[in-house]
Scaffold this motif. Structure first.
Motif, PDB file in Angstrom:
ATOM      1  N   GLN A 517      35.920  34.507  36.612  1.00 30.09           N
ATOM      2  CA  GLN A 517      34.746  34.805  37.658  1.00 30.09           C
ATOM      3  C   GLN A 517      33.337  35.033  36.990  1.00 30.09           C
ATOM      4  O   GLN A 517      33.221  35.856  36.335  1.00 30.09           O
ATOM      5  CB  GLN A 517      35.114  36.130  38.359  1.00 30.09           C
ATOM      6  N   TYR A 601      28.958  45.864  42.675  1.00 36.51           N
ATOM      7  CA  TYR A 601      29.543  44.810  43.341  1.00 36.51           C
ATOM      8  C   TYR A 601      30.902  44.919  43.503  1.00 36.51           C
ATOM      9  O   TYR A 601      31.546  45.666  42.801  1.00 36.51           O
ATOM     10  CB  TYR A 601      29.067  43.560  42.527  1.00 36.51           C
ATOM     11  N   LEU A 603      33.902  42.604  42.981  1.00 41.69           N
ATOM     12  CA  LEU A 603      34.526  41.579  42.671  1.00 41.69           C
ATOM     13  C   LEU A 603      36.132  41.288  43.085  1.00 41.69           C
ATOM     14  O   LEU A 603      36.586  42.211  42.911  1.00 41.69           O
ATOM     15  CB  LEU A 603      34.001  41.231  41.267  1.00 41.69           C
ATOM     16  N   THR A 629      32.358  37.888  45.773  1.00 35.02           N
ATOM     17  CA  THR A 629      31.312  38.711  45.027  1.00 35.02           C
ATOM     18  C   THR A 629      30.393  39.316  46.217  1.00 35.02           C
ATOM     19  O   THR A 629      29.703  38.629  46.896  1.00 35.02           O
ATOM     20  CB  THR A 629      30.357  37.853  44.133  1.00 35.02           C
TER      21      THR A 629
END
Length: 654
Positions: A517, A601, A603, A629
């Motif tokens: 990612q 964030y 994720l 995200t």
């Protein structure tokens, strides 16, 4: 990039106290700062008990300061000198101060004493008095002034001088430790001149000690009394060992000897199954059932008899352990002998009854302190029966390898670029190699055993049990041995996570890199965006699944590894779920991550075949595809749900 703060969104606490502290985190802090914590306990304890008992009590209190499970993090001040933000250290320090204060209180009338108020059971030193090295006149004067203070006042002085805490922070620690009148404690501590530099003196260091003998005449009188009592015990033991009763012929086994003919046959050393050394070459099976009997004591009938009778009836002094799901009863019939020999300072016997591998060990100089270990090994196959643990001594492990193993080596799983160190096999026995199962403190290496036979090379690791666990890599249903450069690189960041699988009956552990990612950069888009305006490298998602010998109880970890970090972070974990396994290869996991710019964030990533991912709760958003995200707040909680190509729904691992 700053270090990430990887926390599963579904379990991250939003309370002011923060998340809890695991016992492993507290243990690492205790080991790292052990001398400072013992010095702190020594300063808080009253001096009227004598320096020798005060030293042992300080060590005992610190060694008992570990929490039993997951404990709340105390809201306590940050620490200097490398202890900033160490919640484990703050928790252990608080427990040390609290128990040291309890130990100094007088015993109440009619009430039961607390454990800290009693003499320590461990550590104990016989025949010696231990006390710190003496300091000068200044240290002696300071010790006398401290002895005149109350326990809370001594604690306040030590926290000020030894821990360098301001008064406001000292108040918080003392309040959390149960001190009723903190102001009085601080006022009393103020009466001692500023002599904080003296607290680092050897006079107050319970880890740097001098030894002197105790009262020699009193010891001589006690020794004579002990000899008289020991002689009486020997006479009684001899009488018990006579034919018709007693446990003398059976070593550490408990009486009585069985009268049933079938049970007696199972305990007859002459009826043990012994396999030909060449049986494995022509057998349709390749497992423990075709191991030959090896070792220098395979003809010692007395040793084999003790091993069998202790297996059937372990006495009170026998230490018995069994992997989860393994029955510990006696043999139903004559078992198979795999090994009997002397290993380091013990005589060891390895037996197999088709379901279990059993290890009996006794000291070379007698049978007191015998050990009996059980491990389930049904359906082991060639890979699962490649080795068994013969002994563990001083953190080192010796293995007995299968007869088909041609070469053995030692490899550090944290260093995938380094080669394996070849090991010489003596009748299948390896030399001692560093074992990771007894490791304490920080994880700096993880040594595994590399075995090569006619069909390939395999890696196994000691997880504190009799049969080592096999390490594999690859997508569930198509796993291979963890050998080769790519497989070793996959395992390297996650090797230390194997420590969480000790003593769980683990048969094999597979590491599968199920997603990569891109990490968002400083210019990421707003809430709900899945394509940030900049990237800070690519993170790897790996699922490690530990299968057990009993079938159930599999443990699954979803781990997150960012560029530049040596270790992966556990993002989610579960037990007894099909995810990441052959029955259900799919997996979905998420983590809260902070970028170099300080932005948080969420994720999330799903395995191949995931067509959409949605987050609800503290973070809202969705994406078509398997990578999500989203901008988030620190401490946010979110639930994840995805959809697979075949229309089935998948929930986030937790």
């Amino acid at each position: 990039m700053q270090s990430q703060d990887a926390v599963p969104p579904s379990v991250r606490s939003s309370s002011p106290a923060g998340p809890g502290v695991d016992v492993e985190q507290a243990e690492a802090a205790l080991v790292e700062h052990y001398p400072r914590l013992v010095r702190l306990a020594y300063l808080v304890l009253p001096s009227h008990t004598g320096r020798s008992r005060r030293v042992l009590t300080a060590h005992s209190l610190v060694q008992r300061a570990l929490p039993r499970g997951r404990s709340p993090v105390p809201v306590l001040p940050a620490q200097p000198a490398g202890r900033a933000g160490d919640a484990g250290y703050a928790l252990v320090r608080l427990r040390v101060v609290r128990t040291a204060l309890e130990a100094g209180r007088p015993l109440g009338r009619g009430g039961l004493p607390r454990r800290s108020q009693l003499p320590p059971l461990l550590p104990q030193v016989w025949g010696l008095k231990l006390f710190p090295r003496p300091g000068g006149a200044d240290e002696l004067a300071l010790d006398q002034r401290l002895s005149a203070l109350s326990g809370p006042a001594r604690a306040a002085h030590a926290l000020r001088g030894l821990e360098r805490l301001p008064d406001g922070d000292v108040r918080e620690v003392l309040t959390a430790a149960g001190v009723a009148d903190v102001d009085a404690a601080l006022a009393a501590a103020d009466r001692i001149p500023d002599a904080y530099r003296l607290l680092d003196s050897p006079e107050f260091d319970p880890c740097s000690l001098q030894a002197r003998p105790t009262d020699l005449l009193r010891r001589r009188r006690r020794l004579r009394a002990a000899l008289v009592g020991g002689t009486a015990l020997v006479v009684c033991g001899t009488l018990l060992g006579l034919p018709g009763g007693g446990w003398g012929p059976d070593g550490a086994a408990a009486p009585p000897y069985p009268r049933d003919p079938a049970a007696r046959a199972a305990l007859d050393p002459g009826k043990l199954t012994r396999v030909s050394p060449a049986a494995w070459k022509t057998s349709a099976r390749t497992d423990f059932s075709v191991w030959p009997a090896r070792g220098g004591l395979t003809g010692d009938r007395a040793l084999l008899r003790r091993a069998l009778t202790v297996w059937a009836r372990p006495g009170e002094g026998v230490e018995v352990s069994a992997t989860p799901g393994t029955p510990s009863g006696g043999p139903a019939g004559p078992p198979q002998l795999l090994y009997a020999g002397t290993v380091d300072t013990a005589r060891v016997v390895i037996l197999h009854d088709g379901l279990r591998v059993v290890r009996y060990a006794e000291p070379r100089d007698g049978d007191r302190g015998a050990v009996l270990d059980f491990a389930r090994a049904d359906g082991a196959g060639r890979g699962g029966s490649s080795a068994v643990v013969l002994s563990r001594t001083d953190g080192n492990v010796r293995y007995l390898t299968a007869p088909w193993v041609r070469e053995a080596g030692e490899r550090d799983l944290l260093e995938p670029g380094s080669g394996a160190t070849a090991l010489d096999l003596a009748d299948g026995v390896t030399p001692p190699l560093a074992g990771p199962a007894a490791r304490r403190g920080s994880c700096t290496s993880w040594n595994v055993l590399e075995l090569t036979d006619g069909t390939g090379t395999r890696l196994v690791t000691d997880l504190g049990e009799l049969v080592p666990a096999r390490l594999t890599t690859g997508r569930p249903g198509a796993v291979t041995g963890a050998v080769g450069a790519k497989a070793l690189r996959t395992w390297a960041p996650y090797a230390c996570s194997l420590g969480a699988l000790r003593s769980a009956g683990v048969r094999s552990v597979n590491a599968w890199a199920f997603a990569e990612q891109p990490l968002p950069g400083a210019g990421a888009a707003g809430r709900g965006s899945t394509r940030p305006q900049g990237e800070a490298g690519t993170a790897q998602w790996v699922c490690t699944r530990a299968e057990t010998w009993r079938g159930g109880g599999a443990r699954v970890l979803a781990q997150f590894h960012t560029p530049g970090a040596r270790f992966g972070a556990v993002a989610a974990k579960a037990e007894d779920v099909p995810a990441c396994g052959e029955r259900e290869p799919g997996v979905l996991a998420g983590v809260l991550w902070k970028s170099a710019a300080g932005t948080w964030y969420l994720l999330a990533a799903g395995s191949r075949g995931t067509v959409s991912v949605r987050a609800t709760g503290g973070v809202e958003g969705s994406v078509r595809g398997r990578l999500l995200t989203l901008r988030a707040r620190q401490g946010a909680r979110a639930d994840l749900r995805g959809r697979l190509e075949d229309g089935r729904s998948i929930s986030g691992l937790r």
